[in-house]
Design a protein around this motif. Structure first.
Motif, PDB file in Angstrom:
ATOM      1  N   UNK A   1       8.529  15.221   0.392  1.00 53.79           N
ATOM      2  CA  UNK A   1       7.827  16.477   0.658  1.00 53.79           C
ATOM      3  C   UNK A   1       6.619  16.541  -0.256  1.00 53.79           C
ATOM      4  N   UNK A   2       5.486  16.992   0.294  1.00 57.26           N
ATOM      5  CA  UNK A   2       4.288  17.147  -0.518  1.00 57.26           C
ATOM      6  C   UNK A   2       3.499  18.356  -0.045  1.00 57.26           C
ATOM      7  N   UNK A   3       2.736  18.935  -0.939  1.00 56.92           N
ATOM      8  CA  UNK A   3       1.866  20.044  -0.565  1.00 56.92           C
ATOM      9  C   UNK A   3       0.419  19.584  -0.422  1.00 56.92           C
ATOM     10  N   UNK A   4       0.158  18.332  -0.736  1.00 55.15           N
ATOM     11  CA  UNK A   4      -1.195  17.783  -0.621  1.00 55.15           C
ATOM     12  C   UNK A   4      -1.547  17.584   0.852  1.00 55.15           C
ATOM     13  N   UNK A   5      -2.809  17.753   1.188  1.00 50.70           N
ATOM     14  CA  UNK A   5      -3.195  17.495   2.579  1.00 50.70           C
ATOM     15  C   UNK A   5      -3.038  16.018   2.902  1.00 50.70           C
ATOM     16  N   UNK A   6      -2.675  15.701   4.140  1.00 49.99           N
ATOM     17  CA  UNK A   6      -2.481  14.286   4.498  1.00 49.99           C
ATOM     18  C   UNK A   6      -3.780  13.500   4.408  1.00 49.99           C
ATOM     19  N   UNK A   7      -3.648  12.242   4.002  1.00 49.66           N
ATOM     20  CA  UNK A   7      -4.792  11.337   3.986  1.00 49.66           C
ATOM     21  C   UNK A   7      -4.989  10.841   5.409  1.00 49.66           C
ATOM     22  N   UNK A   8      -6.226  10.647   5.797  1.00 50.68           N
ATOM     23  CA  UNK A   8      -6.487  10.203   7.161  1.00 50.68           C
ATOM     24  C   UNK A   8      -7.131   8.836   7.163  1.00 50.68           C
TER      25      UNK A   8
ATOM     26  N   UNK B   1       0.840  -1.191   0.000  1.00 49.54           N
ATOM     27  CA  UNK B   1       0.000   0.000   0.000  1.00 49.54           C
ATOM     28  C   UNK B   1       0.880   1.248   0.000  1.00 49.54           C
ATOM     29  N   UNK B   2       0.390   2.337  -0.619  1.00 50.09           N
ATOM     30  CA  UNK B   2       1.117   3.602  -0.489  1.00 50.09           C
ATOM     31  C   UNK B   2       1.220   3.973   0.982  1.00 50.09           C
ATOM     32  N   UNK B   3       2.375   4.442   1.396  1.00 55.87           N
ATOM     33  CA  UNK B   3       2.608   4.757   2.799  1.00 55.87           C
ATOM     34  C   UNK B   3       2.893   6.232   3.035  1.00 55.87           C
ATOM     35  N   UNK B   4       2.987   7.011   1.970  1.00 55.43           N
ATOM     36  CA  UNK B   4       3.353   8.413   2.091  1.00 55.43           C
ATOM     37  C   UNK B   4       2.135   9.287   2.343  1.00 55.43           C
ATOM     38  N   UNK B   5       2.339  10.341   3.125  1.00 59.96           N
ATOM     39  CA  UNK B   5       1.362  11.404   3.336  1.00 59.96           C
ATOM     40  C   UNK B   5       0.098  10.928   4.039  1.00 59.96           C
ATOM     41  N   UNK B   6       0.262  10.151   5.073  1.00 62.07           N
ATOM     42  CA  UNK B   6      -0.878   9.718   5.890  1.00 62.07           C
ATOM     43  C   UNK B   6      -0.788  10.348   7.266  1.00 62.07           C
ATOM     44  N   UNK B   7      -1.913  10.569   7.861  1.00 64.74           N
ATOM     45  CA  UNK B   7      -1.985  11.053   9.232  1.00 64.74           C
ATOM     46  C   UNK B   7      -2.841  10.082  10.023  1.00 64.74           C
ATOM     47  N   UNK B   8      -2.341   9.351  10.964  1.00 61.52           N
ATOM     48  CA  UNK B   8      -0.961   9.338  11.450  1.00 61.52           C
ATOM     49  C   UNK B   8      -0.030   8.683  10.431  1.00 61.52           C
ATOM     50  N   UNK B   9       1.280   8.984  10.526  1.00 61.92           N
ATOM     51  CA  UNK B   9       2.248   8.430   9.574  1.00 61.92           C
ATOM     52  C   UNK B   9       2.307   6.902   9.628  1.00 61.92           C
ATOM     53  N   UNK B  10       2.841   6.330   8.579  1.00 61.23           N
ATOM     54  CA  UNK B  10       2.994   4.872   8.510  1.00 61.23           C
ATOM     55  C   UNK B  10       3.806   4.369   9.701  1.00 61.23           C
ATOM     56  N   UNK B  11       3.392   3.254  10.226  1.00 64.92           N
ATOM     57  CA  UNK B  11       4.098   2.673  11.368  1.00 64.92           C
ATOM     58  C   UNK B  11       5.261   1.815  10.886  1.00 64.92           C
ATOM     59  N   UNK B  12       6.124   1.466  11.800  1.00 66.88           N
ATOM     60  CA  UNK B  12       7.231   0.567  11.481  1.00 66.88           C
ATOM     61  C   UNK B  12       6.731  -0.773  10.986  1.00 66.88           C
ATOM     62  N   UNK B  13       5.625  -1.244  11.558  1.00 69.10           N
ATOM     63  CA  UNK B  13       5.055  -2.530  11.136  1.00 69.10           C
ATOM     64  C   UNK B  13       4.547  -2.459   9.694  1.00 69.10           C
TER      65      UNK B  13
END
Length: 86
Positions: free
Chosen positions: A64-71, A6-18
Motif C-alpha cells: 500500500x502506498x499514498x504516493x501517486x503511481x509512476x507512469x 527494477x523496482x516494480x511497485x506503484x507503476x501504472x500500468x502495474x508490473x506484468x507477469x513477464x
C-alpha cells in the motif's frame, strides 16, 4: 546481476507477469552464482524462479502506498527525452 532488477511497485500500468518473472530470474541467478544451472540443478533452479515470482506478485498486490503511481517505462521516457520511438 542484481542491478538489472527494477523496482516494480506503484507503476501504472502495474508490473506484468513477464517483468516479475525477469526479476525473479535475476534474483535466483545472483543467489545461485550462475546464469545457467547444470542439468542436475535445472529443475530446482526453475522451481525457485517460479516460487519467487509467485511471492513477488503477492507482495506487489498487497503493498500500500499514498504516493501517486509512476507512469511509463524507462524506455518510454528515453524515447521522449531523445526523440526516438519507444
Amino acid at each position: 546481476m542484481c542491478r538489472n532488477i527494477r523496482p516494480l511497485n506503484n507503476f501504472e500500468p502495474p508490473a506484468t507477469g513477464a517483468e516479475i518473472e525477469a526479476a525473479a530470474l535475476q534474483f535466483v541467478r545472483k543467489v545461485a552464482g550462475t546464469t545457467k544451472p547444470s542439468a542436475a540443478n535445472q529443475e530446482v533452479f526453475d522451481k525457485s524462479v517460479a516460487e519467487i515470482a509467485h511471492i513477488t506478485a503477492h507482495l506487489l498486490d498487497d503493498l500500500v502506498t499514498t504516493a501517486p503511481p509512476k507512469t511509463g517505462t524507462a524506455r518510454a521516457r528515453a524515447a521522449v527525452r531523445y526523440g526516438r520511438p519507444a
